[in-house]
Structures are given as C-alpha cells and as structure tokens.
Design an enzyme around this catalytic site. Sequence first.
Site, mmCIF file in Angstrom:
data_model
loop_
_atom_site.group_PDB
_atom_site.id
_atom_site.type_symbol
_atom_site.label_atom_id
_atom_site.label_comp_id
_atom_site.label_asym_id
_atom_site.label_seq_id
_atom_site.Cartn_x
_atom_site.Cartn_y
_atom_site.Cartn_z
ATOM 1 N N THR A 7 -11.474 9.748 -12.107
ATOM 2 C CA THR A 7 -10.836 9.100 -11.041
ATOM 3 C C THR A 7 -11.302 7.689 -11.103
ATOM 4 O O THR A 7 -10.213 7.321 -10.204
ATOM 5 C CB THR A 7 -10.821 9.896 -10.001
ATOM 6 O OG1 THR A 7 -9.650 9.488 -8.844
ATOM 7 C CG2 THR A 7 -11.960 9.524 -9.397
ATOM 8 N N GLU A 26 0.589 -1.969 0.466
ATOM 9 C CA GLU A 26 -0.457 -0.334 0.318
ATOM 10 C C GLU A 26 0.842 1.266 -0.394
ATOM 11 O O GLU A 26 0.187 2.178 -0.475
ATOM 12 C CB GLU A 26 -0.649 0.102 1.065
ATOM 13 C CG GLU A 26 -2.027 1.119 1.173
ATOM 14 C CD GLU A 26 -3.204 1.122 0.370
ATOM 15 O OE1 GLU A 26 -3.802 2.049 0.711
ATOM 16 O OE2 GLU A 26 -2.866 0.530 -0.243
#
Length: 556
Positions: free
Chosen positions: A515, A409
């Site tokens: 997005t 991440e």
Amino acid sequence: MARARSSASRWRYCNPSYYLKRPKRLALLFIAFVCVSFLVWDRQTLVREQEIEVASLKAELTHLQDLLDELKSIGGNAGGVSGRNGKSSKKSTVPDDPIDIQRREKVKMLCFMHGPQSKNGVNSFGGLGATLIDSLDTLYIMGLDEQFQRAREWVANSLDFNKNYEAIVGGLLSAYDLSEDKLFLEKARDIADRLLPAWNTPSGIPYNIINLAHGNAHNPGWTGGDSILADSGTEQLEFIALSQRTGDPKYQKKVENVIIELNKTFPADGLLPIYINPHRGTSSYSTITFGAMGDSFYEYLLKVWIQGNKTSAVKHYRNVETSMKGLLSLVRRTTPSSFTYICEKMGFSMDELACFAPGMIALGSLGYGPEESQKFLSLARVNCLGYFLQLAWTCYNFYQSTPTKLAGENYFFHSGQDMSVGTSWNILRPETVESLFYLWRLTGNKTYQEWGWNIFQAFEKNSRIESGYVGLKDVNSGVKDNMMQSFFLAETLKYLYLLFSPSSVISLDEWVFNTEAHPIRIMTRHDNGENLGGSDGQQKQFYRLRGRKEGRRVDD
C-alpha cells in the site's frame, strides 16, 4: 441626358432617405433582410451540427479502437510485461518512447531535491527515518546508486527502532528483494519482532499503536478503543513475505489470523465498517468507506491473493471478490456531467484516498472470468466520448477542476452541481497517479500517461520550491504549507517514474506493490499455505538482476 437620369434613378434605391419617405418599402426591405439572415444562420447551424456529428462519430470510432486495443492488451498478458520463469508474454514489448525517456528523467532529476520551505526537517515519527527508508526502493529503481549506498549506510549505523511504530517493514523488505542485501532483511525482521505484541489481543485483531522499545500496544483514544480496519489489514503482504524469506511462520500466522477472524462475520456485501473491536473481533457501528481508514484493507485482500498466485493457499482472501462487487453498490453518478464516484455507504462524498480504486479494480480484473473482468475494467476505464465518465476520469478531474490543477483532500457531490472540493489542502498524495500507472500498464493507453504528466507539471508549478516540494494549504489559492510527506518520494514520484518506464521495469507479473508502493517479489505458495525456505542459503535464489541504464529490469 436620359441615360444619366436612368442611372440616378437606380442609385436612389441605395439612399436611406428614399426609404424614410416610403415606410412600406422600408418594412419590406427589413423583412427581406431578416429572411436572408435567417436562411444564412440556419445553413451555418446545419453545417455546424453536421461537423459535430462527424466529430462524434470519429470520437466513437477512436473509442472503439481504444477498447479493442485494451482487450488485446489484457489478452496479451498486461501489455507486454515479462512472464515468470523467463517466459516471454504473448505480446512483444513496445520500444521505449523518447518522450517517455525524457519525462522519467525529469522525474528522476527532481526526485531528491526535497525539503520544507523553512529547510527544517519535521520529526513526525520520532526520528525513525521514515522518509529515507520509504525512499530506498525508489533510489534503487531509478538507478541512483550513490544515494542508495549512502542511505544503506544510515540504515546500518543509525536506524533506531526504540521509537513509536511507523510501518517501514515494507520499505526494508523491498530494498532486500531488489538488492539482495541481507542487511535490509535483518532490519525488517528486527522491527517485525518488535511489532508482534500488537497482535496479542483476545481476537488477534491488532492494536494500531505500539512502542517499539517496550512493546506496549494500544489503540488511539478517539476510536473508543477500537482498531481501525485499514490499519488492521496493513502488514499482510509484508509479514507473509517476511515468513517466506526467513523461514519463520510466526509472522504469516499473525496476519492471516486477522483475515480468518474477520471471515467469521464477513458481511454479505463485502463492506466492513472502519472500526473493529479487538477483543470480540467484530465490527463496530461506524462509517463504511473505501476512503480514509478503510482503503488498504480491501487493497490487501486483493494483493495477498495475487502474492499467493491466486491458489488455494490464499483462499481465505477470496472475499475480495465479494468486496469488489460490494464496491459497485457504492458507485454513484453526478448531474449534469455524469462523473462516476465511490461514495461512503451513508453519504455523498469521496476522498482522494479512494482514487486508488480504479487501479485496484483494473489489477483485480485480471483474476476474473471474461464477463466479470470486463465489467470491473469498464468501471475503472474512462469513456472517451464523455457519456459515461468513469472513476479514473473523475479522479483526474479532482485535479483539473481547481485553479492550481491539484486535487483537494475530498469532494462533495450534490444533485445538479457535479463536484465541489471539501477539505481543500493537498499533501502530495499518490492515489490518482497510482491508478494511472496500473491502467497504463494493463491497457497500454497513453492517455493515462498524459494525465499523469499534467499532474506532475501541476506539482512542478505549484508545489516546487528551492529546496524541493511542499503541499498546499488551499488548492484554490495556491498557498503553500511547510511539509513534504514521506510518501511523495516513496509513492507519488515512484509511480510517475514507472508510468514512463518500460513494462519490464518492476513487471506486474513478478512484483506486487504494497500500500506504500514498495514492490515485493511474488513467490510461489503451495496448497498448505507455506513457502518458508529461509534466507540462510537453504532456499534457492530463483532470480537475478542485470545491469541497468534506465532503471532496474528483470531478465526475460
């Protein structure tokens, strides 16, 4: 007999005992052996160094050729994408590669085998159907007509907006733009009307959470009552597009007022903190980052500018230039491998989320003059020799640096240690693949396709289960979780499919991705900032879609 003695005399020099009795001769023999060995080793070293130098020169030549090809591609209008109004680009479209066909068919075949390990759904958004709505345009682009029609039936008969907010306006608008089915536009307008109360704040900066049934809006408690920058910039593309398609300016005015308000105190370096006070309209002291909670704000500054054809109608979005220059101030390099990364303003870490930036920079470079264009493009592009490894290369190495070849991440960068994974889960994020798609479309460099294929194969090896795909709890051990995020279908696999599709499939000349990877058709805006023709037949349709075999294509 004398001849026999002479022969025996010569052979004695091969007998070890001869030298053991004569230590001086043994020493001389050893010195001679060392000298000959050193001479041979030195010769081999010189040959090896010469081979390395020749290989380096060949690599530099290849790099220069790639750079020349990239410059030609950019000069040829993004590598052969079809132009607006039926005009062809300067560069002819490259024939479809058989390997690309096989790869995108592989992505397509596996795209809708999905579900958690337990085969139980996760109701993350109150039953709003986020995965299905997020996947509508993916189904359409891939030519999966039967699945698209089944999804449409669910939208028509079962979609219920009396839930808490999840941004699905883009998925519905994209489905409408692709299919021209007004059902999707009506549903998009319905949910947008329910979202509008979120913008009813003293400054016009929206609250980030709203109950769609009752219109009650608020911010999460953990932000201290502040709005989040990325969330406040979301819906820019979608609401402007909705006003264009319905003829109702209220949606566009709501979102454009956010940018106008922020422009009043826009910082000189173009970098805003992630928290904004919705009452005062000013930034609160907080982290500055292109990663989580900041990312899509900067992305939308650029994409609304593109959506508005870079005209004076969207001049209040031109601060994207300032923000992209501010981005350069956050660029750092590691030692010893010289990985380039985008740090937080007060830190030495980078989120995988920020890996959308190379693609954004490449897309944004098309709007600058030649010198600044190349400056931003060179930041996004990989240096083939490895001397100046750039952002896309760093993001790709987020994947390659772990045992599973899947990225964590976020990553930390410490002096002398290059990169180390921080939070080690992988939830099937799309940002790196997104950038590879843009870089391939804008340069034609097949390296980006190969990187994307390697990432897809890593998903196949580590995340695929009998019923679909799941994330990993730890990219080092490969232990799986029990969830597939909706953006895996909507974004990750869509960008992978388009990475191996011809440039005419969702041409960057005619579409802009929001997005969440939903393509929105670009419509001309006039100097007064409006192009509100409505959807009731008053606005002339300026495009049509033709039949497809490998996916939806726009007429040349």
